[in-house]
Design a protein around this motif. Structure first.
Motif, PDB file in Angstrom:
ATOM      1  N   ALA A 349       0.825  -1.210   0.000  1.00 46.12           N
ATOM      2  CA  ALA A 349       0.000   0.000   0.000  1.00 46.12           C
ATOM      3  C   ALA A 349       0.856   1.256   0.000  1.00 46.12           C
ATOM      4  CB  ALA A 349      -0.914  -0.010   1.221  1.00 46.12           C
ATOM      5  N   ALA A 350       1.951   1.250   0.760  1.00 43.91           N
ATOM      6  CA  ALA A 350       2.823   2.420   0.825  1.00 43.91           C
ATOM      7  C   ALA A 350       3.440   2.704  -0.535  1.00 43.91           C
ATOM      8  CB  ALA A 350       3.908   2.212   1.874  1.00 43.91           C
ATOM      9  N   ILE A 426       9.592   8.560   4.572  1.00 43.75           N
ATOM     10  CA  ILE A 426       8.803   7.449   5.096  1.00 43.75           C
ATOM     11  C   ILE A 426       9.113   7.294   6.574  1.00 43.75           C
ATOM     12  CG2 ILE A 426       8.374   4.956   4.956  1.00 43.75           C
ATOM     13  CD1 ILE A 426       9.158   5.052   2.022  1.00 43.75           C
ATOM     14  N   PHE A 427       8.080   7.199   7.389  1.00 41.92           N
ATOM     15  CA  PHE A 427       8.249   7.097   8.833  1.00 41.92           C
ATOM     16  C   PHE A 427       7.197   6.145   9.391  1.00 41.92           C
ATOM     17  CE2 PHE A 427       7.293   8.888  13.158  1.00 41.92           C
ATOM     18  CZ  PHE A 427       8.470   8.480  13.751  1.00 41.92           C
ATOM     19  N   GLN A 428       7.609   5.282  10.313  1.00 43.77           N
ATOM     20  CA  GLN A 428       6.704   4.312  10.926  1.00 43.77           C
ATOM     21  C   GLN A 428       6.522   4.677  12.402  1.00 43.77           C
ATOM     22  OE1 GLN A 428       5.998  -0.537  10.962  1.00 43.77           O
ATOM     23  NE2 GLN A 428       8.054   0.227  10.636  1.00 43.77           N
ATOM     24  N   PRO A 429       5.527   5.514  12.743  1.00 48.07           N
ATOM     25  CA  PRO A 429       5.366   5.945  14.132  1.00 48.07           C
ATOM     26  C   PRO A 429       5.010   4.808  15.080  1.00 48.07           C
ATOM     27  CG  PRO A 429       3.504   6.657  12.794  1.00 48.07           C
ATOM     28  CD  PRO A 429       4.512   6.090  11.859  1.00 48.07           C
ATOM     29  N   LYS A 430       4.315   3.820  14.570  1.00 52.53           N
ATOM     30  CA  LYS A 430       4.022   2.623  15.362  1.00 52.53           C
ATOM     31  C   LYS A 430       3.824   1.462  14.407  1.00 52.53           C
ATOM     32  CE  LYS A 430      -0.967   3.560  15.725  1.00 52.53           C
ATOM     33  NZ  LYS A 430      -2.078   3.763  16.674  1.00 52.53           N
ATOM     34  N   TRP A 434       2.166   3.673   8.458  1.00 53.05           N
ATOM     35  CA  TRP A 434       3.193   4.406   7.716  1.00 53.05           C
ATOM     36  C   TRP A 434       2.784   5.859   7.572  1.00 53.05           C
ATOM     37  CZ3 TRP A 434       7.759   2.369   6.936  1.00 53.05           C
ATOM     38  CH2 TRP A 434       7.893   0.988   6.791  1.00 53.05           C
ATOM     39  N   LYS A 435       3.729   6.760   7.769  1.00 47.36           N
ATOM     40  CA  LYS A 435       3.533   8.171   7.454  1.00 47.36           C
ATOM     41  C   LYS A 435       4.389   8.459   6.228  1.00 47.36           C
ATOM     42  CE  LYS A 435       0.907   9.354  10.960  1.00 47.36           C
ATOM     43  NZ  LYS A 435      -0.510   9.747  10.760  1.00 47.36           N
TER      44      LYS A 435
END
Length: 438
Positions: A349-350, A426-430, A434-435
């Motif tokens: 999806a990302a 790309i950042f994975q806060p939890k 994905w952000k």
């Protein structure tokens, strides 16, 4: 500078990549043209913030990266492979024949064997030369036809067109001209040395045909080694085309491994420590804590780029009815229930969201439920480096044939998608979220 994708640039790369060693040399030349500095693994690395570097392993695998300008938050990586199915020469001039010059070969990778019959062939690879200071590697590739694998005529095998089971030791050995000729001597002339100075060699057969457009409107192209040099070239151009200002907190990495076609288990394959070794050396050049290192890996992303099967015009029933890949209809995301491909719902999806923002169409490939699929380098790379990954590729026909067919539009789509990927924070806060800096 040579970083913008063009179909002619792709063709140049396909034509140059006659062996894994030549593919790596071609990539290194493009990187150096764009200001990347060679860092031999055997040397101490001095890595500066914002610097551009590359390294090679075995002369057949290569990795390039740009250093972050500040604290490291993660990596954007894309990986492909340099090798293709072919015939490896076992030993120079070991076969004895009263009529022909011969050197016996064995198959490398799962090729379509009869596609190599009755076509002009050359050889390519490296010779290891004895010098005063040790052993030196030199690339060789006679730019002419030096061999062929002749078919048995129909008159001696009337049942040939009803199906043939090939014995590679008997049916598929090449000839190199008339008896008395020497492959060693030809390669020595190419390397600029005496025949006796060659102590060993890594030599394969290669096709002579150049990449060229195909179709009434030139919409397709045909070449040897499309799997996987098409992905290698398009991801490289995407890596180079990405805007450097997006690198401030993320280190972009581009990798081309060797030996994917035979399992990737060599020291230059995706199942080796090559990528992890490079990432560790990047980390060692940046002040970081163990916490920061763990965060960086969690916030990283890897594209495993290897081609996919397009719907065949004569065998459409071989394709999964719900996941048909069409030539010219975009980049392919590959999924597999048994995890032969690394794509998960989140990583797929990302990547698809990045492609949508870039205006790149996305297709999905999955095997029919009654047809077992193969794996690619992502699955094995995941044994060594625990980063979120997605398996992608480009649709093609006749995969593992001596000559393959693909779409010109798809190649441009891939370069554009990969550049957008490198440009997207790309950042994975939890876990499971994905952000994306879209």
């Amino acid at each position: 500078m040579n970083h913008e994708f063009s179909i002619d640039g792709l063709f140049d790369f396909l034509n140059a990549g006659v062996s894994a060693f030549h593919s790596t040399a071609a990539a290194a030349a493009i990187l150096e043209e764009n200001g990347y500095q060679n860092c031999p693994e055997s040397a101490a690395w001095q890595l500066a913030p914002g610097g551009k570097y590359y390294t090679t392993r075995n002369g057949s695998a290569i990795m390039a990266w740009r250093m972050p300008k500040g604290p490291l938050t993660g990596w954007h990586a894309a990986a492909s492979h340099s090798d293709s199915p072919t015939w490896r020469v076992k030993k120079l001039d070991c076969a004895k024949d009263e009529v022909f010059a011969k050197a016996e070969t064995e198959g490398y990778g799962g090729m379509i064997m009869p596609s190599w019959l009755d076509r002009p062939l050359s050889v390519a690879g490296r010779v290891l030369v004895e010098t005063e200071s040790g052993i030196e590697s030199r690339l060789v590739h006679p730019d002419r036809a030096v061999a062929c694998i002749p078919n048995l005529c129909i008159h001696f095998n009337r049942d040939l067109n009803n199906g043939m089971k090939y014995n590679p030791q008997v049916d598929l050995q090449p000839i190199f001209g008339a008896a008395g000729g020497s492959l060693r001597a030809v390669l020595a002339r190419e390397a600029g040395v005496k025949p006796e100075e060659i102590v060993d060699a890594d030599i394969v057969l290669c096709t002579r045909e150049k990449a060229e457009r195909l179709g009434l409107n030139g919409e397709y192209f045909m070449s040897g080694r499309i799997d996987d040099l098409e992905c290698a070239a398009t991801t490289l151009y995407g890596f180079l085309d990405a805007a450097p200002e997006t690198d401030s907190a993320c280190a972009p990495v581009w990798a081309m491994f060797d030996n994917e076609e035979v399992g990737s288990s060599t020291r230059q394959g995706a199942d080796s420590s090559f990528l992890r070794d490079v990432l560790d050396r990047i980390l060692n050049a940046i002040p970081h804590s163990a916490q920061a290192q763990a965060q960086a890996f969690a916030n990283s992303f890897v594209l495993s780029a290897d081609n996919a099967h397009a719907v065949h015009p004569n065998f459409a029933d071989k394709a999964d009815p719900c996941n048909k890949v069409i030539l010219g209809k975009g980049v392919v995301v590959k999924v597999n229930a048994s995890q032969k491909y690394t794509t998960s719902g989140f990583t797929g999806a990302a990547f698809s969201a990045i492609c949508k923002k870039a205006g790149v169409p996305v297709q999905t490939f999955a095997n029919r439920a009654d047809v077992p699929g193969g794996s690619t380098l992502g699955n094995l790379l995941g044994h060594q480096i625990l980063m979120p990954m997605v398996d992608i590729g480009l649709g093609q026909l006749a995969m593992h044939s001596a000559m393959e067919t693909a779409s010109c539009a798809d190649a441009e789509y891939m370069a554009k998608a990969v550049a957008a990927y490198y440009n997207t924070p790309i950042f994975q806060p939890k876990d499971g979220e994905w952000k994306l800096g879209l």
